[in-house]
Motif scaffolding. Sequence first.
Motif, PDB file in Angstrom:
ATOM      1  N   ALA A   1       6.281  11.733   0.418  1.00 26.12           N
ATOM      2  CA  ALA A   1       5.797  12.426   1.619  1.00 26.12           C
ATOM      3  C   ALA A   1       6.627  12.048   2.843  1.00 26.12           C
ATOM      4  O   ALA A   1       6.932  12.892   3.694  1.00 26.12           O
ATOM      5  CB  ALA A   1       4.328  12.097   1.851  1.00 26.12           C
ATOM      6  N   LEU A   2       7.018  10.787   2.938  1.00 24.30           N
ATOM      7  CA  LEU A   2       7.863  10.348   4.051  1.00 24.30           C
ATOM      8  C   LEU A   2       9.246  10.987   3.978  1.00 24.30           C
ATOM      9  O   LEU A   2       9.840  11.331   5.009  1.00 24.30           O
ATOM     10  CB  LEU A   2       7.989   8.819   4.041  1.00 24.30           C
ATOM     11  CG  LEU A   2       6.806   8.039   4.605  1.00 24.30           C
ATOM     12  CD1 LEU A   2       6.936   6.554   4.299  1.00 24.30           C
ATOM     13  CD2 LEU A   2       6.706   8.259   6.121  1.00 24.30           C
TER      14      LEU A   2
ATOM     15  N   ALA B   1      10.890  13.415   6.809  1.00 20.40           N
ATOM     16  CA  ALA B   1      12.198  13.166   7.426  1.00 20.40           C
ATOM     17  C   ALA B   1      13.234  14.196   6.979  1.00 20.40           C
ATOM     18  O   ALA B   1      14.432  13.911   6.930  1.00 20.40           O
ATOM     19  CB  ALA B   1      12.670  11.758   7.088  1.00 20.40           C
ATOM     20  N   ASP B   2      12.772  15.399   6.627  1.00 20.18           N
ATOM     21  CA  ASP B   2      13.653  16.516   6.263  1.00 20.18           C
ATOM     22  C   ASP B   2      14.492  16.238   5.014  1.00 20.18           C
ATOM     23  O   ASP B   2      15.670  16.609   4.942  1.00 20.18           O
ATOM     24  CB  ASP B   2      14.572  16.887   7.431  1.00 20.18           C
ATOM     25  CG  ASP B   2      13.800  17.425   8.628  1.00 20.18           C
ATOM     26  OD1 ASP B   2      12.783  18.110   8.400  1.00 20.18           O
ATOM     27  OD2 ASP B   2      14.202  17.158   9.771  1.00 20.18           O
ATOM     28  N   GLY B   3      13.878  15.570   4.030  1.00 21.27           N
ATOM     29  CA  GLY B   3      14.518  15.426   2.736  1.00 21.27           C
ATOM     30  C   GLY B   3      15.335  14.180   2.534  1.00 21.27           C
ATOM     31  O   GLY B   3      15.877  13.958   1.452  1.00 21.27           O
TER      32      GLY B   3
ATOM     33  N   GLY C   1       0.783  -1.226   0.000  1.00 22.02           N
ATOM     34  CA  GLY C   1       0.000   0.000   0.000  1.00 22.02           C
ATOM     35  C   GLY C   1       0.811   1.269   0.000  1.00 22.02           C
ATOM     36  O   GLY C   1       0.262   2.368  -0.090  1.00 22.02           O
ATOM     37  N   LEU C   2       2.141   1.146   0.083  1.00 20.94           N
ATOM     38  CA  LEU C   2       2.993   2.330   0.109  1.00 20.94           C
ATOM     39  C   LEU C   2       3.567   2.552  -1.286  1.00 20.94           C
ATOM     40  O   LEU C   2       4.351   1.748  -1.783  1.00 20.94           O
ATOM     41  CB  LEU C   2       4.120   2.139   1.140  1.00 20.94           C
ATOM     42  CG  LEU C   2       4.801   3.399   1.667  1.00 20.94           C
ATOM     43  CD1 LEU C   2       5.423   3.142   3.037  1.00 20.94           C
ATOM     44  CD2 LEU C   2       5.876   3.882   0.699  1.00 20.94           C
ATOM     45  N   GLY C   3       3.156   3.648  -1.932  1.00 17.11           N
ATOM     46  CA  GLY C   3       3.557   3.916  -3.308  1.00 17.11           C
ATOM     47  C   GLY C   3       4.487   5.100  -3.423  1.00 17.11           C
ATOM     48  O   GLY C   3       4.951   5.656  -2.419  1.00 17.11           O
TER      49      GLY C   3
END
Length: 374
Positions: free
Chosen positions: A32-33, A37-39, A24-26
Amino acid sequence: MADAETDSLTAEQQACLALWAVPGLGPRTLAALRAFADGSLSPLVATPVRDWVSQAPVSPQVRRRLATVDRLGPLADRVLSACRASGMGVAFKGQRAYPARLAEVLDAPPLLFYRGVPGLPRRRLAMVGSRHPDQGFLPLARRFARRMAEAGVGVVSGAAAGVDQACHWGALDVRGETWAFLGSALDALDTAQARLLPHFLDKGGMFFSELPPGVRASTTTFPRRNRLISGASDAVLVMRAGTKSGSLYTAEAGRAQGRPVLAMPGDVRQEAASGCNTLLRDGHAVACLSPEDVWRVLKVDPLAAVPLPGAVGSWEALSAEAKGTFAMLDRVPRGFDEVLIGSTLSPAALVGALVELELTGLVVQHPGRLYERI
């Protein structure tokens, strides 16, 4: 592993691989993650998942799945172990095994799983069609793909029975480069794909999938897979498609990605050709009546074809000067002086690098000392 690039991973790659294995993680959630996490995803590897998952910008379903993971590093190790057990490589964006054209696509996966050996850069054509075309069409599809391969064009398709496999066989007939993108993980092949794989590996073809080990094909994975076929190609040719053919998804994806779309017209009485005929009627594709129509769109000169595998050395065999010069060129012809200004090479060394690239078929010289990468 299938490639030395996957022997050791950076913390960023470890995090990316582990997160990509979460159902489910595309691509959008991964981006976005990374912003969360600051890039960089690297900090997420060193931190227990429980310390950040509650604030992570993910769906409730993905959050619940992530909550079952202790740390991302061990999860990445387990995925790599599964890849090694099945002979798979992992190619991240920017690595040679990852198709350069696909990396340009907005929703391209951050990594691909693959089997086979990456070939030289070249123009590539997505050749797609139905599993059950009209009678007598498969030999035509195979001959057409063979002509493409003989002209130095790489063939890209799925691996389904019917038109897809006929096109792969046509390229393999002359040891041309052919890529198959699958709607399942590479360790979850169906019977027809499993039979095809040894021939691919023996003759220089490649199997690709964005799905991590263990994922079987489903009705949702095939439409997603089709965007990879078109994205990895310079143009899309729909050879045969009925009104409900999955090949139309590939044509739609190709149009969205800015790829030229061609279609072969067929008998209006044949349902197997109705999808192609509709594409042409609605102006969504250009008619393809012969290989020359494809070569014109791809700007390929079959008389100056890229030598087929075995006729030239590998990418690794090129000199450092040739590799560096190739990286400076693109598909807009550039003059010698323009290339020289941006190069650290002397004029004589640059001439040698360009000659080397021409001899391997990676660069075409146009009149007026204009150079274009294929």
